[in-house]
Scaffold this active site. Structure first.
Site, PDB file in Angstrom:
ATOM      1  N   THR A   1      -9.037   0.741   9.810  1.00 15.76           N
ATOM      2  CA  THR A   1      -8.063   1.116   8.782  1.00 15.76           C
ATOM      3  C   THR A   1      -8.347   2.495   8.203  1.00 15.76           C
ATOM      4  O   THR A   1      -7.475   3.374   8.171  1.00 15.76           O
ATOM      5  CB  THR A   1      -8.034   0.067   7.666  1.00 15.76           C
TER       6      THR A   1
ATOM      7  N   GLN B   1      -2.606  -1.587  10.839  1.00 12.20           N
ATOM      8  CA  GLN B   1      -2.748  -0.758   9.639  1.00 12.20           C
ATOM      9  C   GLN B   1      -2.680   0.712  10.046  1.00 12.20           C
ATOM     10  O   GLN B   1      -3.320   1.119  11.014  1.00 12.20           O
ATOM     11  CB  GLN B   1      -4.087  -1.036   8.949  1.00 12.20           C
TER      12      GLN B   1
ATOM     13  N   ASP C   1      -0.190  -0.496   4.993  1.00  8.70           N
ATOM     14  CA  ASP C   1      -1.303   0.256   4.368  1.00  8.70           C
ATOM     15  C   ASP C   1      -0.977   1.745   4.251  1.00  8.70           C
ATOM     16  O   ASP C   1      -1.794   2.603   4.601  1.00  8.70           O
ATOM     17  CB  ASP C   1      -2.598   0.056   5.156  1.00  8.70           C
TER      18      ASP C   1
ATOM     19  N   ASP D   1       1.210  -4.554   2.273  1.00  7.44           N
ATOM     20  CA  ASP D   1       0.128  -4.005   1.443  1.00  7.44           C
ATOM     21  C   ASP D   1       0.201  -2.482   1.386  1.00  7.44           C
ATOM     22  O   ASP D   1      -0.816  -1.799   1.517  1.00  7.44           O
ATOM     23  CB  ASP D   1      -1.231  -4.427   2.003  1.00  7.44           C
TER      24      ASP D   1
ATOM     25  N   ARG E   1      -0.560  -9.121  -3.651  1.00  7.49           N
ATOM     26  CA  ARG E   1      -1.582 -10.114  -3.344  1.00  7.49           C
ATOM     27  C   ARG E   1      -2.933  -9.439  -3.544  1.00  7.49           C
ATOM     28  O   ARG E   1      -3.066  -8.221  -3.355  1.00  7.49           O
ATOM     29  CB  ARG E   1      -1.431 -10.672  -1.930  1.00  7.49           C
TER      30      ARG E   1
ATOM     31  N   TRP F   1      -6.665  -8.235  -2.771  1.00 12.13           N
ATOM     32  CA  TRP F   1      -7.544  -7.986  -1.631  1.00 12.13           C
ATOM     33  C   TRP F   1      -8.992  -8.037  -2.105  1.00 12.13           C
ATOM     34  O   TRP F   1      -9.432  -7.179  -2.871  1.00 12.13           O
ATOM     35  CB  TRP F   1      -7.226  -6.613  -1.015  1.00 12.13           C
TER      36      TRP F   1
END
Length: 389
Positions: A149, A185, A208, A235, A299, A301
């Protein structure tokens, strides 16, 4: 970050997007597709440069200051690439003026370039684009594995005191580039320094997109985003920074590769447990091009590298569009770390995605509590300059 949610279509019935994200970024979108993103995400493009490519910011022959360097893709500046200018800009307080253009490259800024400023010479951030297409699952050129990532980031900014104005940071990698990979990602910008400010900037990607982080779990990095635009699907604003988003617009993209909700999550903070301040979203907008209720607001992480993290997100005085699931706007990412145990709260939001139908699913601040959730409280003794018009 985990792979995308939702239920994929069978391979035999997958529907391809009418226009690829890469086409939108590089100006190849049809009028119909462009209209779908017109609210604040018109195609990032390299416009025809003005007669004075650096506008009101001088030129190599008439520098704003001895610390200023000029970047122009056609050779009218000191450098033709952003990375070359960053490498040359040793010391502190250096200024990079970027002429309109598409800079297809990865850029990495070392921590010792403190107090650096990047200025997009056009008044429109869509005209100055830094873009690349690495993903977490993209193999490294040296064959040593995949990027991961963090390594997927088009631009990585580590120093304290970094500022950027009117620039688009993008990652145009598409999931179809590596079919079947779980490494989807693809970061547009990773920023880690304290006192980092972005005004009138754009962050484009899918999963991401904007990594608002710090250099370590015991380093609290304050970051300020004003009049910015971010889009993505999973996300797409995430990390452990103490980040304030004021007068920003977050746009959730459609997911033609999925048949059911949720399509994704707007925020995924990973605030360190010892940090009293996480993400604050204020006087902003969350919109979506997806069907109603197909996105979660957030959410938590809790990364394996920091199981003591206690993610924090406050969304206040913000309009939440119909794309947000008003009944259950939050979800748990990992077993053992339910969202209810984290620091999620709302205050005085509006719009169809903010309607409180199940109170226990929407923790609300009292007026007294909200007084401690302001940009000033988050940023402390640092007072970034307001965004210029």
């Amino acid at each position: 970050m985990p792979p995308p949610p939702g239920r994929p279509l069978p391979s035999s019935s997958r529907v391809s997007p009418p226009v690829s994200r890469r086409g939108l970024l590089l100006g190849g979108a049809s009028a119909t597709a462009a209209t779908a993103l017109a609210l604040a995400a018109a195609p990032a493009r390299a416009a025809h440069g003005p007669r004075r490519p650096f506008g009101r910011y001088g030129s190599p022959a008439d520098r704003l200051s001895p610390e200023t360097l000029y970047v122009h893709p056609g050779g009218a500046g000191d450098f033709t690439s952003v990375q070359a200018a960053v490498t040359a800009a040793t010391g502190t307080g250096r200024v990079l003026v970027l002429a309109p253009g598409t800079y297809r490259e990865t850029v990495s800024v070392d921590a010792d370039r403190t107090g650096m400023t990047w200025i997009g010479a056009s008044r429109d951030a869509r005209d100055t684009v830094i873009v690349y297409d690495n993903a977490a699952g993209t193999p490294k050129p040296d064959g040593s594995g995949t990027h991961g990532t963090s390594g997927s980031a088009t631009t990585t900014v580590r120093p304290d005191g970094f500022t950027a104005h009117r620039i688009t940071f993008a990652n145009d990698w598409l999931r179809t580039d590596i079919p079947g990979t779980s490494g989807t990602q693809a970061v547009a910008l990773k920023v880690q320094g304290d006192r980092s400010a972005f005004t009138h900037c754009r962050f484009l990607g899918h999963q991401d997109t904007l990594y608002a982080d710090s250099r370590s779990s015991d380093t609290f990095a304050r970051q300020y985003f004003s009049h910015c635009y971010a889009e993505g699907d999973v996300d797409f604003v995430f990390g452990r920074a103490t980040a304030v988003f004021e007068h920003c617009h977050f746009r959730a993209l459609n997911r033609p590769d999925l048949t059911g909700a949720p399509y994704g999550f707007v925020f995924a903070p990973s605030t360190a447990g010892a940090n009293p301040r996480g993400y604050l979203v204020t006087r902003s907008t969350v919109s979506s091009e997806a069907p109603d209720g197909h996105y979660k607001l957030a959410r938590p992480w809790v990364p394996s590298s920091d199981p003591t993290a206690r993610p924090m997100l406050t969304v206040r005085d913000t309009r939440l569009g119909s794309g947000i699931d008003a009944v259950a706007p939050y979800a748990t990412m990992a077993a053992g770390h339910p969202w209810q145990d984290q620091r999620f709260a709302e205050y005085r939001n509006s719009g169809p995605g903010a309607v409180v139908t199940v109170p226990e699913n929407r923790p609300q601040l009292t007026r007294a509590q909200a007084a401690a959730h302001t940009p000033r409280a988050h940023l402390g003794d640092w007072h970034p300059r307001p965004a210029a018009k």
